[in-house]
Design an enzyme around this catalytic site. Structure first.
Site, PDB file in Angstrom:
ATOM      1  N   HIS A  32      74.602  27.261  45.712  1.00 19.11           N
ATOM      2  CA  HIS A  32      74.627  27.349  47.171  1.00 19.11           C
ATOM      3  C   HIS A  32      75.497  26.249  47.793  1.00 19.11           C
ATOM      4  O   HIS A  32      76.077  26.429  48.856  1.00 19.11           O
ATOM      5  CB  HIS A  32      73.209  27.265  47.739  1.00 19.11           C
ATOM      6  CG  HIS A  32      72.479  28.567  47.658  1.00 19.11           C
ATOM      7  ND1 HIS A  32      71.626  28.876  46.628  1.00 19.11           N
ATOM      8  CD2 HIS A  32      72.498  29.658  48.459  1.00 19.11           C
ATOM      9  CE1 HIS A  32      71.139  30.087  46.795  1.00 19.11           C
ATOM     10  NE2 HIS A  32      71.653  30.594  47.906  1.00 19.11           N
ATOM     11  N   CYS A  38      73.572  21.000  51.953  1.00 14.94           N
ATOM     12  CA  CYS A  38      72.130  21.073  51.644  1.00 14.94           C
ATOM     13  C   CYS A  38      71.357  21.795  52.754  1.00 14.94           C
ATOM     14  O   CYS A  38      70.315  22.404  52.523  1.00 14.94           O
ATOM     15  CB  CYS A  38      71.559  19.683  51.435  1.00 14.94           C
ATOM     16  SG  CYS A  38      72.297  18.853  50.022  1.00 14.94           S
ATOM     17  N   CYS A  41      69.911  25.455  52.851  1.00  9.60           N
ATOM     18  CA  CYS A  41      68.524  25.787  52.470  1.00  9.60           C
ATOM     19  C   CYS A  41      67.503  24.894  53.175  1.00  9.60           C
ATOM     20  O   CYS A  41      66.400  25.336  53.480  1.00  9.60           O
ATOM     21  CB  CYS A  41      68.328  25.628  50.967  1.00  9.60           C
ATOM     22  SG  CYS A  41      69.432  26.660  50.003  1.00  9.60           S
ATOM     23  N   CYS A  65      66.214  31.655  52.825  1.00  5.17           N
ATOM     24  CA  CYS A  65      66.551  32.669  51.801  1.00  5.17           C
ATOM     25  C   CYS A  65      66.671  34.025  52.490  1.00  5.17           C
ATOM     26  O   CYS A  65      67.613  34.787  52.265  1.00  5.17           O
ATOM     27  CB  CYS A  65      65.464  32.800  50.737  1.00  5.17           C
ATOM     28  SG  CYS A  65      65.076  31.327  49.805  1.00  5.17           S
ATOM     29  N   HIS A 388      35.264  43.089  30.844  1.00  8.49           N
ATOM     30  CA  HIS A 388      35.536  44.453  31.324  1.00  8.49           C
ATOM     31  C   HIS A 388      35.941  45.259  30.093  1.00  8.49           C
ATOM     32  O   HIS A 388      36.793  44.812  29.321  1.00  8.49           O
ATOM     33  CB  HIS A 388      36.674  44.417  32.346  1.00  8.49           C
ATOM     34  CG  HIS A 388      36.870  45.698  33.092  1.00  8.49           C
ATOM     35  ND1 HIS A 388      37.246  46.857  32.474  1.00  8.49           N
ATOM     36  CD2 HIS A 388      36.747  45.997  34.412  1.00  8.49           C
ATOM     37  CE1 HIS A 388      37.349  47.825  33.386  1.00  8.49           C
ATOM     38  NE2 HIS A 388      37.041  47.324  34.576  1.00  8.49           N
ATOM     39  N   GLU A 401      38.181  50.971  36.060  1.00  6.61           N
ATOM     40  CA  GLU A 401      37.004  51.797  35.830  1.00  6.61           C
ATOM     41  C   GLU A 401      37.156  53.168  36.520  1.00  6.61           C
ATOM     42  O   GLU A 401      36.553  54.153  36.122  1.00  6.61           O
ATOM     43  CB  GLU A 401      35.835  51.034  36.458  1.00  6.61           C
ATOM     44  CG  GLU A 401      34.503  51.436  36.037  1.00  6.61           C
ATOM     45  CD  GLU A 401      33.521  50.283  36.309  1.00  6.61           C
ATOM     46  OE1 GLU A 401      33.682  49.200  35.733  1.00  6.61           O
ATOM     47  OE2 GLU A 401      32.607  50.491  37.111  1.00  6.61           O
ATOM     48  N   ARG A 404      37.897  56.135  34.315  1.00  7.09           N
ATOM     49  CA  ARG A 404      36.727  56.831  33.744  1.00  7.09           C
ATOM     50  C   ARG A 404      35.960  57.552  34.849  1.00  7.09           C
ATOM     51  O   ARG A 404      35.506  58.669  34.674  1.00  7.09           O
ATOM     52  CB  ARG A 404      35.808  55.832  33.036  1.00  7.09           C
ATOM     53  CG  ARG A 404      36.304  55.453  31.649  1.00  7.09           C
ATOM     54  CD  ARG A 404      35.525  54.282  31.080  1.00  7.09           C
ATOM     55  NE  ARG A 404      35.868  53.037  31.744  1.00  7.09           N
ATOM     56  CZ  ARG A 404      35.027  52.029  31.968  1.00  7.09           C
ATOM     57  NH1 ARG A 404      33.774  52.128  31.576  1.00  7.09           N
ATOM     58  NH2 ARG A 404      35.422  50.927  32.582  1.00  7.09           N
ATOM     59  N   ARG A 425      29.286  47.714  32.344  1.00  5.95           N
ATOM     60  CA  ARG A 425      30.401  47.101  31.606  1.00  5.95           C
ATOM     61  C   ARG A 425      29.952  46.358  30.354  1.00  5.95           C
ATOM     62  O   ARG A 425      30.637  46.379  29.346  1.00  5.95           O
ATOM     63  CB  ARG A 425      31.121  46.128  32.526  1.00  5.95           C
ATOM     64  CG  ARG A 425      31.852  46.852  33.592  1.00  5.95           C
ATOM     65  CD  ARG A 425      32.453  45.896  34.557  1.00  5.95           C
ATOM     66  NE  ARG A 425      33.176  46.678  35.536  1.00  5.95           N
ATOM     67  CZ  ARG A 425      33.762  46.185  36.598  1.00  5.95           C
ATOM     68  NH1 ARG A 425      33.719  44.893  36.833  1.00  5.95           N
ATOM     69  NH2 ARG A 425      34.398  46.968  37.426  1.00  5.95           N
ATOM     70  N   HIS A 525      36.595  39.381  32.668  1.00  7.22           N
ATOM     71  CA  HIS A 525      36.928  39.984  33.955  1.00  7.22           C
ATOM     72  C   HIS A 525      36.283  39.263  35.126  1.00  7.22           C
ATOM     73  O   HIS A 525      36.896  39.083  36.168  1.00  7.22           O
ATOM     74  CB  HIS A 525      36.483  41.448  33.943  1.00  7.22           C
ATOM     75  CG  HIS A 525      36.889  42.224  35.149  1.00  7.22           C
ATOM     76  ND1 HIS A 525      38.198  42.348  35.533  1.00  7.22           N
ATOM     77  CD2 HIS A 525      36.154  42.913  36.074  1.00  7.22           C
ATOM     78  CE1 HIS A 525      38.268  43.079  36.635  1.00  7.22           C
ATOM     79  NE2 HIS A 525      37.041  43.414  36.995  1.00  7.22           N
ATOM     80  N   HIS A 526      35.038  38.852  34.954  1.00  7.14           N
ATOM     81  CA  HIS A 526      34.329  38.245  36.083  1.00  7.14           C
ATOM     82  C   HIS A 526      33.367  37.188  35.542  1.00  7.14           C
ATOM     83  O   HIS A 526      32.689  37.422  34.541  1.00  7.14           O
ATOM     84  CB  HIS A 526      33.547  39.321  36.840  1.00  7.14           C
ATOM     85  CG  HIS A 526      33.023  38.878  38.161  1.00  7.14           C
ATOM     86  ND1 HIS A 526      33.663  39.148  39.353  1.00  7.14           N
ATOM     87  CD2 HIS A 526      31.926  38.161  38.492  1.00  7.14           C
ATOM     88  CE1 HIS A 526      32.978  38.629  40.359  1.00  7.14           C
ATOM     89  NE2 HIS A 526      31.918  38.026  39.851  1.00  7.14           N
ATOM     90  N   ARG A 565      27.967  42.143  36.614  1.00  7.72           N
ATOM     91  CA  ARG A 565      28.367  42.694  37.915  1.00  7.72           C
ATOM     92  C   ARG A 565      28.747  44.156  37.791  1.00  7.72           C
ATOM     93  O   ARG A 565      29.423  44.551  36.840  1.00  7.72           O
ATOM     94  CB  ARG A 565      29.550  41.915  38.489  1.00  7.72           C
ATOM     95  CG  ARG A 565      30.061  42.515  39.797  1.00  7.72           C
ATOM     96  CD  ARG A 565      31.155  41.706  40.417  1.00  7.72           C
ATOM     97  NE  ARG A 565      32.397  41.727  39.685  1.00  7.72           N
ATOM     98  CZ  ARG A 565      33.272  42.733  39.665  1.00  7.72           C
ATOM     99  NH1 ARG A 565      33.020  43.870  40.324  1.00  7.72           N
ATOM    100  NH2 ARG A 565      34.389  42.636  38.984  1.00  7.72           N
TER     101      ARG A 565
HETATM  102  O1  MEZ Z   1      34.959  45.768  40.749  1.00 12.55           O
HETATM  103  C1  MEZ Z   1      35.706  45.830  39.788  1.00 12.55           C
HETATM  104  O2  MEZ Z   1      35.867  44.873  39.009  1.00 12.55           O
HETATM  105  C2  MEZ Z   1      36.400  47.085  39.476  1.00 12.55           C
HETATM  106  C3  MEZ Z   1      35.987  48.274  40.214  1.00 12.55           C
HETATM  107  C4  MEZ Z   1      37.310  47.069  38.522  1.00 12.55           C
HETATM  108  C5  MEZ Z   1      37.934  48.266  38.029  1.00 12.55           C
HETATM  109  O3  MEZ Z   1      37.658  48.641  36.902  1.00 12.55           O
HETATM  110  O4  MEZ Z   1      38.725  48.862  38.756  1.00 12.55           O
END
Ligand code: MEZ
Length: 593
Positions: A32, A38, A41, A65, A388, A401, A404, A425, A525-526, A565
């Site tokens: 640049h 200078c 930016c 930018c 998960h 999820e 499914r 889960r 996952h959680h 959860r």
């Molecule tokens: O709440 C969740 O963690 C969730 C619904 C995740 C998912 O499988 O999509």
């Protein structure tokens, strides 16, 4: 001058560098410099002031930018299969990936493994700025005293944090939101599923019979009855209002699906089956901007400061450019998320998961838990970590999820079903880990791809195996018994009774080619446990007394989800308790003034 897309930016860069023939360093700044100074930016000012003029959010640089290159829409390149300027992260700062004086870093690769050429990729690597917390610098910042005063500091820019900030502002408080990453969103940004709610117009329109009691019972059962019933009651009772609130801000939640452990369809999602998290976060971010709530990026809180009487005095924040500073506040809301990406904490609290992949954002490092523990907060169920069942095998990409929920079946390496796909889960994950190779396949047909935008996303990411017949798919994936499994499942579906595993909801018959499979395995996952809170989102100390001025919401807390959860309850938790925390934090700070 607006340069239209990344390819032309790169081509221009190469041409200019070739003609300049004598660049000092091969980085974006040196490039640049050939076109200006200078100030191209950086803000105007003497050279010695330039460093000081860079804010932690890098607002000015990013505006510069965009001034030349345009926004992400201008840079989007339809010819690219995966366009970094059109990702689910939305319009984040350019400096999240590009760096003036150092090697660029594709933020997408925190989770993905994209091979993308970045201009100036051979520049020098940048030193990490937010490594270990420097206790000495923290002490000095406290000794210097606050450089800024607000009513409420919100720590963390995910769903809970934004909801807290918006609610605190509605109460009349001066709010500041601090986020350690160069972009907002945390795990909320990656939430694929949706928000669980009962008694909404969406459920009514579909004729779904549900009740707050059922919501509570399902959540308690899913959590192995270890949840705090008072918190779960609030979750159920305020869930419809949470949906209404998000809709009032502009989020679309017209689609309904059923998540594992729920007896009816109560997960509300955007129309067309897109992932919920990016939509919600983009909306909250936009509304916060419109309402003038300062959201400071690259700002990691490393200490909660207490007064002599143990009430909250503020925080010490480590800014990427501003260094260590104390900010005074009457209340602090911890909305820092869980610790699913903190390997040390996982190894300590849940050693059996220490080598497991994680679907989490790199931001999920458990900061809030460490901050709160240090000043004597109590923890609830801290060692409960959820795997998960369907994280893409060998990647960190969550296969929602929902896949499914809308009809996919789950089979082992031989193509045999082994569990009710809609179980909770923990049970589904345990069942997968007992299969050969500790992984499974989700199998579905064209109907799901047409129905759900997110599945088309998995296809674009190259995660799906495909066959024009079930037999062809079985051959491609080595699942010898798949054809028989699908034929049996189709019979159960037609009869409305799953004789093998008692699955209650079987929305599709597998009869529309092509057929697809995606390889999945459990991933962290959680983190269900965390800071103990009461029903007003006050953080509790070891004697279970309120900690004066400290509030918390979302994944940093424990108690709402018990030991496990349910899908769709995280967004409900973050919205509902984020709003409660923000409101009470504001009231507390304003009363103290
Ligand atoms: O709440 C969740 O963690 C969730 C619904 C995740 C998912 O499988 O999509």
């Amino acid at each position: 001058m607006k340069v239209k897309n990344l390819a032309s930016v790169m081509a221009a860069a190469v041409m200019m560098l070739a003609s300049a023939n004598a660049v000092a360093k091969n980085d974006l700044a040196s490039f640049h410099l050939k076109m200006g100074d200078c100030q191209t930016c950086h803000a105007d000012g003497k050279m010695k002031d330039i460093k000081k003029s860079i804010t932690d959010s890098e607002t000015h640089i990013n505006a510069q930018c965009k001034e030349c290159h345009g926004g992400f829409a201008d840079l989007a390149d339809k010819k690219l299969k995966l366009d970094p300027h059109g990702s689910h992260l939305g319009e984040i700062n350019c400096t999240t990936c590009h760096s003036g004086h150092a090697k660029p870093k594709l933020t997408c690769n925190n989770c993905h493994n994209f091979k993308m050429e970045m201009p100036f990729a051979d520049a020098k690597a940048k030193k990490k700025w937010d490594g270990d917390w420097d206790q000495d610098k923290i002490k000095k910042a406290i000794a210097r005293g606050p450089v800024e005063t607000v009513d409420v500091v919100v720590v963390g820019g995910g769903n809970a944090g934004f909801n807290a900030a918006l609610s605190a502002q509605v109460e009349g408080a001066k709010v500041l939101l601090l986020e350690k990453a160069p972009y907002v969103g945390g795990n909320s940004m990656l939430a694929a599923g949706g928000i669980n709610a009962v008694g909404t117009p969406q459920q009514k329109a579909k004729g779904i019979k549900d009740s707050v009691n059922w919501f509570i019972e399902d959540t308690m059962k899913g959590g192995r009855y270890k949840n705090d019933p008072k918190l779960v009651k609030i979750l159920g009772e305020q869930s419809a209002d949470a949906v209404k609130w998000l809709e009032s801000l502009g989020v679309n939640l017209d689609d309904l699906t059923r998540s594992g452990g729920a007896r009816v369809q109560r997960t509300h999602r955007p129309h067309g089956g897109a992932s919920a998290g990016p939509q919600i976060m983009a909306t909250l971010n936009k509304v916060a901007k419109e309402r003038g709530i300062p959201v400071r990026l690259n700002s990691r809180v490393e200490k909660i400061v207490l007064n002599d009487d143990k009430s909250v005095a503020g925080v010490v924040v480590h800014g990427r450019h501003s260094g260590y500073n104390m900010i005074a506040a009457g209340s602090v809301v911890l909305a820092t998320g869980g610790y699913g990406m903190n390997k040390q904490m996982i190894a300590y609290y849940r050693p059996t998961f220490k080598d497991m992949t994680s679907s989490n954002n790199v931001t999920a490092t458990g900061d809030g838990i460490l901050l709160a523990k240090e000043i004597g907060a109590s923890m609830t169920d801290i060692d409960w970590v959820q795997a998960h069942p369907t994280v893409g095998k060998d990647s960190r990409i969550l296969i929602s999820e929902t896949v499914r929920g809308v009809g996919a079946i789950m089979v082992n390496t031989d193509g045999q079903r082994f569990v009710n796909e809609l179980t909770t889960r923990d049970r589904a994950s345990d069942a997968i880990l007992k299969q050969k190779g500790k992984y499974a396949w989700l199998v579905f047909d064209k109907q799901l791809v047409e129905k759900k935008k997110m599945i088309r996303g998995y296809d674009r990411l190259g995660m799906l195996s495909k066959g024009s017949t079930i037999e062809e798919l079985a051959k491609a994936t080595g699942m010898k018994d798949l054809a028989k499994t699908v034929a049996d499942y189709n019979k159960y579906q037609a009869a409305g009774k799953d004789a093998a595993f008692g699955r209650e909801d079987m929305p599709i018959k597998f009869n529309q080619p092509p057929f697809y499979a995606v390889k999945v395995a459990p991933g962290i996952h959680h983190t269900m446990g965390g800071v103990a809170i009461d029903t007003d989102a006050n953080v509790l100390n070891l004697q279970s007394w309120k900690m004066d001025g400290l509030f918390a919401a979302g994944e940093v807390t424990g108690g709402v989800h018990g030991f496990n959860r349910l899908g769709g309850n995280a967004i409900a938790d973050t919205v509902i308790f984020g709003r409660i925390a923000g409101k009470n934090a504001a009231k507390h700070a304003l009363k103290k003034k």
